[in-house]
Design an enzyme around this catalytic site. Structure first.
Site, PDB file in Angstrom:
ATOM      1  N   TYR A 221      67.420  52.449 -19.409  1.00 44.71           N
ATOM      2  CA  TYR A 221      68.255  51.249 -19.455  1.00 44.71           C
ATOM      3  C   TYR A 221      69.732  51.538 -19.187  1.00 44.71           C
ATOM      4  O   TYR A 221      70.573  50.672 -19.371  1.00 44.71           O
ATOM      5  CB  TYR A 221      68.139  50.578 -20.834  1.00 44.71           C
ATOM      6  CG  TYR A 221      66.887  49.754 -21.047  1.00 44.71           C
ATOM      7  CD1 TYR A 221      65.657  50.138 -20.520  1.00 44.71           C
ATOM      8  CD2 TYR A 221      66.923  48.586 -21.798  1.00 44.71           C
ATOM      9  CE1 TYR A 221      64.515  49.395 -20.733  1.00 44.71           C
ATOM     10  CE2 TYR A 221      65.779  47.822 -22.016  1.00 44.71           C
ATOM     11  CZ  TYR A 221      64.572  48.236 -21.483  1.00 44.71           C
ATOM     12  OH  TYR A 221      63.446  47.485 -21.697  1.00 44.71           O
TER      13      TYR A 221
ATOM     14  N   LYS B 190      56.094  61.517 -20.995  1.00 44.51           N
ATOM     15  CA  LYS B 190      55.430  61.393 -19.685  1.00 44.51           C
ATOM     16  C   LYS B 190      55.884  62.591 -18.865  1.00 44.51           C
ATOM     17  O   LYS B 190      56.242  62.490 -17.691  1.00 44.51           O
ATOM     18  CB  LYS B 190      55.817  60.060 -19.023  1.00 44.51           C
ATOM     19  CG  LYS B 190      54.992  59.675 -17.807  1.00 44.51           C
ATOM     20  CD  LYS B 190      53.510  59.453 -18.080  1.00 44.51           C
ATOM     21  CE  LYS B 190      52.730  59.493 -16.779  1.00 44.51           C
ATOM     22  NZ  LYS B 190      51.270  59.523 -16.996  1.00 44.51           N
TER      23      LYS B 190
ATOM     24  N   ASP C 289      50.810  56.745 -21.549  1.00 42.05           N
ATOM     25  CA  ASP C 289      49.620  55.973 -21.148  1.00 42.05           C
ATOM     26  C   ASP C 289      48.492  56.180 -22.161  1.00 42.05           C
ATOM     27  O   ASP C 289      47.843  55.228 -22.612  1.00 42.05           O
ATOM     28  CB  ASP C 289      49.188  56.324 -19.707  1.00 42.05           C
ATOM     29  CG  ASP C 289      49.201  57.821 -19.402  1.00 42.05           C
ATOM     30  OD1 ASP C 289      49.643  58.624 -20.265  1.00 42.05           O
ATOM     31  OD2 ASP C 289      48.775  58.208 -18.298  1.00 42.05           O
TER      32      ASP C 289
ATOM     33  N   ASP D 158      59.826  49.909 -25.553  1.00 45.97           N
ATOM     34  CA  ASP D 158      59.872  48.458 -25.309  1.00 45.97           C
ATOM     35  C   ASP D 158      58.470  47.954 -25.015  1.00 45.97           C
ATOM     36  O   ASP D 158      58.000  46.979 -25.611  1.00 45.97           O
ATOM     37  CB  ASP D 158      60.802  48.156 -24.129  1.00 45.97           C
ATOM     38  CG  ASP D 158      60.715  46.696 -23.713  1.00 45.97           C
ATOM     39  OD1 ASP D 158      60.825  45.830 -24.597  1.00 45.97           O
ATOM     40  OD2 ASP D 158      60.523  46.415 -22.514  1.00 45.97           O
TER      41      ASP D 158
ATOM     42  N   ASP E 207      55.654  45.525 -27.560  1.00 47.56           N
ATOM     43  CA  ASP E 207      54.998  44.235 -27.274  1.00 47.56           C
ATOM     44  C   ASP E 207      53.492  44.377 -27.500  1.00 47.56           C
ATOM     45  O   ASP E 207      52.846  43.461 -28.014  1.00 47.56           O
ATOM     46  CB  ASP E 207      55.285  43.747 -25.841  1.00 47.56           C
ATOM     47  CG  ASP E 207      56.384  42.671 -25.807  1.00 47.56           C
ATOM     48  OD1 ASP E 207      57.295  42.716 -26.665  1.00 47.56           O
ATOM     49  OD2 ASP E 207      56.327  41.778 -24.924  1.00 47.56           O
TER      50      ASP E 207
END
Ligand code: NAD
Ligand code: IPM
Ligand code: MN
Length: 355
Positions: free
Chosen positions: A137, A187, A220, A244, A248
């Protein structure tokens, strides 16, 4: 008596519905008389942008600085591009006040069910620690040859050793206070610079917390694990973008995006601005103006605010009242299969607090 000054930024869409609901509950919690709350509202958001071409005034951060906390609803409306509205207001506050921890609990409330078959409150109890001031970000990049077939867009990620270290350390401290398990979202199989630094710092900080068990999952696989083995997860630390997305998913596991709460914190001794408390969800333009948004996330967020302001008893009272209402199951908004309004739900929680 201690008085806390709260800056209200309802923002856009359902933010303007859930912040009044949460404020009603906060006022009821302050009714016990141990402390006082004063509120000042800032009508910053997309309507302000359409009038003034600014999401907030130039000196907006200076206006917010004297407050003890910021209570924000949601930002974003289809009339303004999201990358303008969010970067000029929400992200400006997070970055400007260096609120580097975004704390996001994922728990099942009494009377509510997770969509995961056979999994309940005992299985789903996670605390996400999201890096909140850098990473994907950071906003560094650019576009050139715009509108041509050779157009290029570059969006960098910036991971600093200091930035990664401080958020991972905070996550370890939280794990130590809970079930002593920390999972990290990486990752590093594909991102050979940023995520390899992340993994190295994780290993280094882990040496200071030998009592905490650490697992480093590729993001993942971690997303899949949240669904298949949620009971193996306690505290989870992740970068700005990874956490983020995962939170959700966390909201969905709780039963609705309308349940997920969050706190933006700078847990150092000398923070550069007030902490900000906001639901994880957005402005939900698909249901705005109908009075049916679930205010649970905003109410839970209000409880986090009281806890972090140093009034844990008030935070606990709000959570007890909230859980009493969900446990009874009489008052529910449509996202949870009910027919009640935002206001009716908040009134039910406020009533419990007054009782
Ligand atoms: P969203 O979270 O607003 O909505 C996703 C879905 O969840 C929608 O179907 C919505 O109706 C539902 N939902 C969300 N909150 C709910 C609630 N309290 N009660 C019942 N249902 C709820 O995400 P989106 O649609 O991707 O984004 C809409 C706008 O919000 C965009 O402008 C986005 O950039 C912005 N946004 C802002 C924030 C923030 O300010 N913190 C967070 C996320 C998204
Ligand atoms: C959130 C939101 C924001 C984020 C957006 C609106 C910029 O999705 O708070 O989770 O990605 O941080
Ligand atoms: Mn989000």
């Amino acid at each position: 008596m201690k008085t806390y000054r709260i800056a209200l930024i309802p923002g856009d869409g359902i933010g303007k519905e859930v912040v009044p609901a949460g404020t009603k509950v906060l006022k009821a919690a302050a009714g016990a008389g141990e402390f006082a709350l004063t509120f000042e509202q800032f009508d910053w958001g997309c309507e302000n942008y359409l009038r003034t071409v600014r999401m907030m005034p130039e000196d907006g951060l200076e206006q917010l600085r004297p407050f003890d906390a910021i209570y924000l609803g949601a930002i974003g409306h289809p009339t303004v591009p999201d990358h303008i509205s969010l970067r000029d207001l929400l992200l400006r506050i997070r970055f400007g006040f260096d609120l580097y921890v975004n704390l996001r609990p994922v728990e099942i409330l009494p009377g509510l069910e997770s969509p995961l078959r056979g999994k309940g409150a005992a299985d789903i109890n996670m605390l996400f620690v999201r890096e909140n001031t850098e990473g994907e970000y950071c906003g560094v990049g650019g576009r050139f040859k715009r509108g041509t077939p050779d157009e290029v867009a570059v969006q960098h990620s910036v991971f600093t050793r200091k930035g990664v270290e401080r958020v991972i350390r905070y996550a370890f401290e939280q794990a130590r206070r809970r079930r002593k398990r920390l999972a990290s979202a990486t990752k590093s199989n594909a991102m050979q610079y940023t995520m390899v630094l992340w993994d190295e710092v994780l290993r280094e900080v882990a040496r200071d917390f030998p009592d905490v068990t650490v697992a480093n999952y590729h993001v993942d696989a971690l997303a899949a694990r949240m669904v298949t083995h949620p009971e193996t997860l306690d505290v989870v630390v992740g970068s700005n973008l990874f956490a983020d997305i995962l939170t959700d998913l966390g909201g969905a596991l709780q039963g609705s995006l309308g349940l997920a709460a969050s706190a933006n914190l700078n847990p150092t001794r000398q923070p550069t601005g007030p902490p900000m408390f906001e639901p994880v969800h957005g402005s939900a333009p698909d249901i705005e103006g109908r009075g049916i948004a679930n205010p649970i996330a905003a109410i839970w967020t209000a409880a986090l605010m009281m806890e972090h302001l140093g009034e844990p008893a008030a935070g606990a009272r709000i959570m007890e009242a909230l859980k009493a209402v969900t446990g009874e199951g009489r008052v529910r908004t449509p996202d949870l299969g009910g027919r009640n309004t935002t206001e009716e739900f908040a009134a039910a929680v406020a009533e419990k607090l007054a009782a």
